[in-house]
Design a protein around this motif. Structure first.
Motif, mmCIF file in Angstrom:
data_model
loop_
_atom_site.group_PDB
_atom_site.id
_atom_site.type_symbol
_atom_site.label_atom_id
_atom_site.label_comp_id
_atom_site.label_asym_id
_atom_site.label_seq_id
_atom_site.Cartn_x
_atom_site.Cartn_y
_atom_site.Cartn_z
ATOM 1 N N MET A 4 -17.499 65.833 -59.938
ATOM 2 C CA MET A 4 -16.668 65.459 -61.079
ATOM 3 C C MET A 4 -15.244 65.180 -60.609
ATOM 4 O O MET A 4 -14.790 65.709 -59.599
ATOM 5 C CB MET A 4 -16.658 66.556 -62.131
ATOM 6 C CG MET A 4 -16.294 67.915 -61.572
ATOM 7 S SD MET A 4 -16.374 69.169 -62.811
ATOM 8 C CE MET A 4 -15.074 68.660 -63.869
ATOM 9 N N ASP A 5 -14.585 64.351 -61.350
ATOM 10 C CA ASP A 5 -13.199 63.992 -61.047
ATOM 11 C C ASP A 5 -12.300 64.811 -61.954
ATOM 12 O O ASP A 5 -11.938 64.390 -63.039
ATOM 13 C CB ASP A 5 -12.990 62.487 -61.277
ATOM 14 C CG ASP A 5 -11.567 62.076 -60.970
ATOM 15 O OD1 ASP A 5 -10.829 62.905 -60.430
ATOM 16 O OD2 ASP A 5 -11.211 60.930 -61.284
ATOM 17 N N ILE A 6 -11.998 66.025 -61.553
ATOM 18 C CA ILE A 6 -11.171 66.904 -62.382
ATOM 19 C C ILE A 6 -9.697 66.624 -62.151
ATOM 20 O O ILE A 6 -8.899 66.658 -63.061
ATOM 21 C CB ILE A 6 -11.489 68.380 -62.087
ATOM 22 C CG1 ILE A 6 -12.928 68.687 -62.494
ATOM 23 C CG2 ILE A 6 -10.527 69.305 -62.806
ATOM 24 C CD1 ILE A 6 -13.347 70.095 -62.214
ATOM 25 N N ASP A 74 -7.556 67.647 -65.343
ATOM 26 C CA ASP A 74 -8.174 66.840 -66.399
ATOM 27 C C ASP A 74 -9.100 67.732 -67.219
ATOM 28 O O ASP A 74 -10.231 68.025 -66.824
ATOM 29 C CB ASP A 74 -8.943 65.677 -65.783
ATOM 30 C CG ASP A 74 -9.335 64.641 -66.825
ATOM 31 O OD1 ASP A 74 -9.490 65.025 -68.000
ATOM 32 O OD2 ASP A 74 -9.475 63.467 -66.473
ATOM 33 N N GLU A 77 -12.620 66.354 -68.179
ATOM 34 C CA GLU A 77 -13.683 66.456 -67.180
ATOM 35 C C GLU A 77 -14.167 67.904 -67.040
ATOM 36 O O GLU A 77 -15.328 68.154 -66.746
ATOM 37 C CB GLU A 77 -13.181 65.937 -65.828
ATOM 38 C CG GLU A 77 -12.776 64.480 -65.835
ATOM 39 C CD GLU A 77 -13.859 63.566 -65.292
ATOM 40 O OE1 GLU A 77 -14.929 64.096 -64.928
ATOM 41 O OE2 GLU A 77 -13.644 62.346 -65.249
ATOM 42 N N PHE A 80 -16.780 68.360 -69.470
ATOM 43 C CA PHE A 80 -18.063 67.803 -69.024
ATOM 44 C C PHE A 80 -18.829 68.833 -68.190
ATOM 45 O O PHE A 80 -20.037 69.043 -68.378
ATOM 46 C CB PHE A 80 -17.840 66.550 -68.184
ATOM 47 C CG PHE A 80 -17.155 65.430 -68.911
ATOM 48 C CD1 PHE A 80 -17.073 65.397 -70.300
ATOM 49 C CD2 PHE A 80 -16.576 64.371 -68.209
ATOM 50 C CE1 PHE A 80 -16.448 64.358 -70.965
ATOM 51 C CE2 PHE A 80 -15.961 63.330 -68.860
ATOM 52 C CZ PHE A 80 -15.886 63.326 -70.240
ATOM 53 N N SER A 81 -18.113 69.472 -67.245
ATOM 54 C CA SER A 81 -18.799 70.421 -66.370
ATOM 55 C C SER A 81 -19.275 71.644 -67.144
ATOM 56 O O SER A 81 -20.371 72.172 -66.881
ATOM 57 C CB SER A 81 -17.866 70.845 -65.238
ATOM 58 O OG SER A 81 -16.746 71.555 -65.757
ATOM 59 N N ASP A 109 -15.824 69.346 -56.857
ATOM 60 C CA ASP A 109 -14.791 68.412 -57.289
ATOM 61 C C ASP A 109 -14.618 67.343 -56.221
ATOM 62 O O ASP A 109 -14.245 67.646 -55.087
ATOM 63 C CB ASP A 109 -13.483 69.167 -57.516
ATOM 64 C CG ASP A 109 -12.405 68.266 -58.107
ATOM 65 O OD1 ASP A 109 -12.694 67.080 -58.320
ATOM 66 O OD2 ASP A 109 -11.295 68.758 -58.346
ATOM 67 N N GLU A 150 -21.524 60.219 -61.152
ATOM 68 C CA GLU A 150 -20.251 60.871 -61.257
ATOM 69 C C GLU A 150 -19.508 60.145 -62.346
ATOM 70 O O GLU A 150 -19.950 59.119 -62.796
ATOM 71 C CB GLU A 150 -19.499 60.799 -59.905
ATOM 72 C CG GLU A 150 -18.297 61.722 -59.909
ATOM 73 C CD GLU A 150 -17.179 61.276 -59.027
ATOM 74 O OE1 GLU A 150 -16.394 60.446 -59.516
ATOM 75 O OE2 GLU A 150 -17.087 61.762 -57.892
ATOM 76 N N SER A 151 -18.344 60.556 -62.762
ATOM 77 C CA SER A 151 -17.630 59.821 -63.789
ATOM 78 C C SER A 151 -17.038 58.527 -63.248
ATOM 79 O O SER A 151 -16.673 57.640 -64.018
ATOM 80 C CB SER A 151 -16.504 60.685 -64.376
ATOM 81 O OG SER A 151 -15.591 61.056 -63.358
ATOM 82 N N ASP A 279 -11.183 57.419 -74.672
ATOM 83 C CA ASP A 279 -10.520 58.575 -74.066
ATOM 84 C C ASP A 279 -9.438 59.073 -75.016
ATOM 85 O O ASP A 279 -8.458 58.357 -75.285
ATOM 86 C CB ASP A 279 -9.907 58.166 -72.721
ATOM 87 C CG ASP A 279 -9.372 59.366 -71.953
ATOM 88 O OD1 ASP A 279 -9.270 60.458 -72.550
ATOM 89 O OD2 ASP A 279 -9.063 59.194 -70.757
#
Length: 797
Positions: A4-6, A74, A77, A80-81, A109, A150-151, A279
């Protein structure tokens, strides 16, 4: 394994006069904090080198890598996790799905960085043993079931290329390419002249390429197309500020909008991709009011909000990820060395992307992705099936299925940025796009749309105004297909739609209206009895017939007088009868042609005129033979008595009857619609059938007329006080002149005037005969009876 892109890693490219914290949390050894102070601009090369060095250092352990800059975390995100963990716990507590099997997970991450994501993918491919972390305990797992990643598009593509050969399935929850739907949206509103921007990444470039291809099929022209990345110089971003369609990642779009916010923002109608249009962090840019785009349908996940808010202090302190989030959300410090947070912090009162669950869109995709993997494992283990593309299940009322390419059915909501009563921008669903529906029902709008700057009128974006019906588009040389001139349709052609690319001709019996946007039936033209010209000709026709009958009555009343007896009364009465028929046959030419009228008009005309000329010819021969018979010893008159005269008339007329019969049997005249004389109207006329038959009829009449004329000329100076041969000469002269004039006039006259010319020729020649042959005699009978004596007729003076 969950990438994930945190972290908002793009902020590392700006000068930051603070510390950068690199947190590595090892599952076996606990957290390790490395603090690197810096006061210069960070570069990508530096941070990647640092990351790989630390990864190699702890290469024998299993860890979660979380690269965090002090800017912010973020929270979206993070949600999401947490949704993934929530779904896994639901599945593990289920008695129907995967009974007796527990799912484990790791969360890594990727820092939004391709190298980090690729390194973990290589680690998986190398066969590293995987661990399952639950309640601070570790347990060995038998195999890696699947990857949820992934995002971002580029990291996901990179990961799939590494793990693909090892048959490790990857479920991507947030990479949606709906270029066709986006192109149809633009086309639906008639926007054919647009600008585009995209992220300079796999997501933006591939998405924009697909959009441009779909836009071309829809006839949409792109004035310019630019790509940029969040780390590009500000001048690069400023060059792409005046645009409409933005196929960008959320982070890139945020940089662009922040730059636009520094100055008076341009008035633009934004069309956005799902990455940024849904978003909630982007809604603060209120100058983008009216933005439109497709997003993942919003949904409800029962129990998720309570789960998100139910975080104990122990969990927060044990997880660097939650610690970072907590400190960033409540603006306090929480660590072993210092504790500024006083415990009064309450997630339920926090306004954050993490706690925003009113419009769960991507979160629901994460939730369904986990369930898709669980159902796939269930199919393999419990039902002995394979392939995730064959899955078809329903969770919380939302169906999940995949096509042959492994893609779910494309169902999107059309969202619109609208201001609420308080002036805040909110996402409002105004329509939908469902690829599973028929073509005409895929795209639907069911609510009013707010346009740019809050306008109610839809903006217009075209290179050239629409061409109205009656015109067609002609491309301007050297310009895109959306730039054109509107040219009126050619004669006989129409266009009944706006922006028609071409005109098409009307059916044969139709003609365009003045605007050339519709076809109307052509007017049918013929010599109608209601027309003034037809009424005049009919009046002359009936008048001529009455005149002939009246003349016959006069002759019959004075049939014993010398002048009537001297002019062969039998042929005279037959001639008057034929003239009556000649006058009346012209009536058959008036009115709409029918099959019977066409055959009757030409045959009646030919036979009656031959009968008429035969009678005149008989009278001429009798005059010539009468003077020949005055010679001593001549007995010529015995061959030209009344029986012979009748036989001559019958023979001449029979020949014409024979010609007409052959004509009518072989190729008779017939009614036809003439489309060639006039383009804009139909001439209803009688076709000749056989042209040879028509000209044979006229030729035979002309031959008899010329023969009669020659004989009359020879007899014109015979000694007689009332020289009938002279009047026959005049009548034949008029007759021949009329019909010689008729031929070119008949050929050149258009439409109904052809019929009028033919009627005029019939009437003129008939009046010429009756006036020349009978008018002088009637004048003597009625006005000069003293001359109607045998003595006067025999007087040679």
């Amino acid at each position: 394994f969950f990438c994930m892109d945190i972290t908002l890693t793009w902020c590392l490219n700006y000068p930051i006069g603070h510390r950068l914290y690199l947190h590595f949390y090892t599952l076996l050894k606990g957290p390790l904090h490395i603090t690197v102070p810096f006061t210069h601009t960070f570069t990508h090369e530096w941070i990647w080198t640092c990351q790989f060095f630390l990864i190699e250092l702890f290469g024998n352990t299993f860890f979660v890598c979380m690269c965090v800059c002090i800017c912010s975390i973020d929270a979206r995100e993070l949600r999401f996790s947490r949704a993934m963990i929530f779904a896994i716990e639901e599945i593990n507590n289920s008695t129907e799905l995967l009974p007796g099997i527990k799912l484990g997970y790791q969360i890594h991450d990727s820092c939004g960085a391709v190298p980090v994501a690729m390194y973990k993918a290589f680690q998986l491919s190398n066969g590293e043993d995987n661990v399952f972390y639950k309640d601070n305990k570790c347990a060995q797992s038998g195999m890696m079931a699947a990857l949820v990643a992934e995002s971002g598009s580029t990291p996901s593509i990179s990961i799939s290329r590494i793990i693909g050969p090892f048959n490790i399935p990857q479920v991507i929850y947030f990479i949606l390419f709906y270029a066709e739907a986006l192109a149809k949206l633009v086309k639906h509103f008639g926007w054919t002249w647009i600008g585009t921007i995209c992220s300079d990444s796999d997501y933006g470039n591939n998405g924009m390429a697909s959009f441009l291809q779909a836009a071309q099929k829809e006839g949409i022209c792109v004035e310019f197309s630019e790509s940029f990345y969040r780390t590009n110089p500000i001048s690069k971003i400023q060059t792409v500020a005046d645009v409409i369609v933005a196929f960008t990642a959320s982070g890139d779009m945020k940089v662009l909008l922040e730059e636009l916010a520094r100055k008076p923002a341009p008035s633009l109608q934004w069309i956005g991709s799902e990455s940024w249009i849904i978003d909630p962090n982007m809604l603060k840019f209120d100058f983008c009011e009216g933005a439109l785009g497709f997003g993942i349908p919003k949904s409800v996940i029962p129990g998720l909000r309570d789960y998100l808010l139910d975080i104990s202090p122990l969990e927060v302190g044990a997880s660097p990820l939650l610690t970072e989030f907590w400190e960033d959300a409540f603006k306090c410090r929480l660590s072993k060395r210092e504790r500024v947070c006083d415990g009064s912090e309450d997630l339920k009162k926090l306004q954050s992307s993490y706690t925003e669950t009113s419009q769960l869109r991507v979160t629901n995709m994460v939730y369904k992705a986990v369930y898709a993997i669980a159902h796939a494992i269930h199919s393999v283990v419990c039902q002995k099936r394979t392939f995730i593309t064959r899955l078809n299940f329903t969770q919380n009322g939302y169906s999940v299925s995949f096509d042959a390419n492994g893609d779910p059915v494309a169902v999107y909501e059309l969202v619109n940025w609208q201001k609420d009563i308080s002036g805040n921008i909110e996402l409002v669903t105004v329509g939908y796009y469902d690829a599973s529906l028929p073509m005409t029902e895929k795209f639907h709008i069911n609510r009013n749309i707010t346009w740019m700057d809050g306008r109610e009128l839809m903006p217009v974006s075209v290179c050239t105004d629409s061409c109205p019906p009656g015109t067609h588009r002609v491309l301007q040389k050297g310009k895109p297909i959306c730039c054109y001139d509107c040219i009126p349709c050619p004669e006989g052609e129409i266009s009944n739609t706006t922006d028609s690319s071409d005109c098409f001709p009307c059916p044969m019996e139709f003609w365009p209206n003045a605007e050339r946007d519709s076809c109307h039936p052509k007017p049918v033209e013929f010599l109608s009895i209601n027309e003034t010209l037809a009424i005049i000709l009919a009046a002359f026709s009936v008048g001529g017939a009455c005149l002939a009958i009246l003349t016959a009555a006069v002759f019959f009343h004075h049939r014993t007088t010398p002048i009537v007896r001297a002019n062969n009364s039998e042929l005279s009465f037959l001639l008057l009868f034929s003239l009556t028929l000649c006058f009346l046959c012209s009536l058959t030419f008036i009115g709409a042609p029918t099959e019977w009228s066409c055959m009757l008009r030409h045959s009646a005309f030919g036979i009656t005129f031959v009968l008429c000329i035969s009678c005149v010819l008989g009278k001429t021969i009798v005059v010539l033979m009468a003077f020949k018979a005055t010679l001593p010893g001549s007995n010529v008159m015995k061959w030209f008595g009344p029986p012979q005269q009748r036989l001559t008339v019958v023979l001449f007329t029979f020949v014409q009857v024979l010609i007409c019969t052959v004509w009518l049997v072989v190729r008779p005249p017939f009614p036809m619609k003439n489309f060639s004389t006039y383009k804009e109207r139909i001439i209803l006329e009688c076709a000749l059938g056989s042209s040879i038959g028509f000209w044979a009829v006229l030729g035979y009449i002309g031959l008899l007329a010329v023969f009669c004329f020659v004989l009359a000329v020879l007899a014109r100076k015979l000694p007689d006080n009332f020289n009938e041969a002279k009047f026959i000469t005049f009548s034949m002269l008029i007759f021949c002149a009329v019909w010689l004039t008729f031929i070119p006039a008949y050929v050149s006259s258009p439409g109904k005037f052809t019929v009028a010319v033919e009627i005029f020729a019939i009437l003129a020649s008939s009046f010429g005969l009756i006036m020349c042959l009978f008018a002088p005699k009637c004048f003597i009978i009625l006005c000069q009876p003293e001359k109607n004596t045998k003595k006067h007729l025999m007087n040679k003076n």
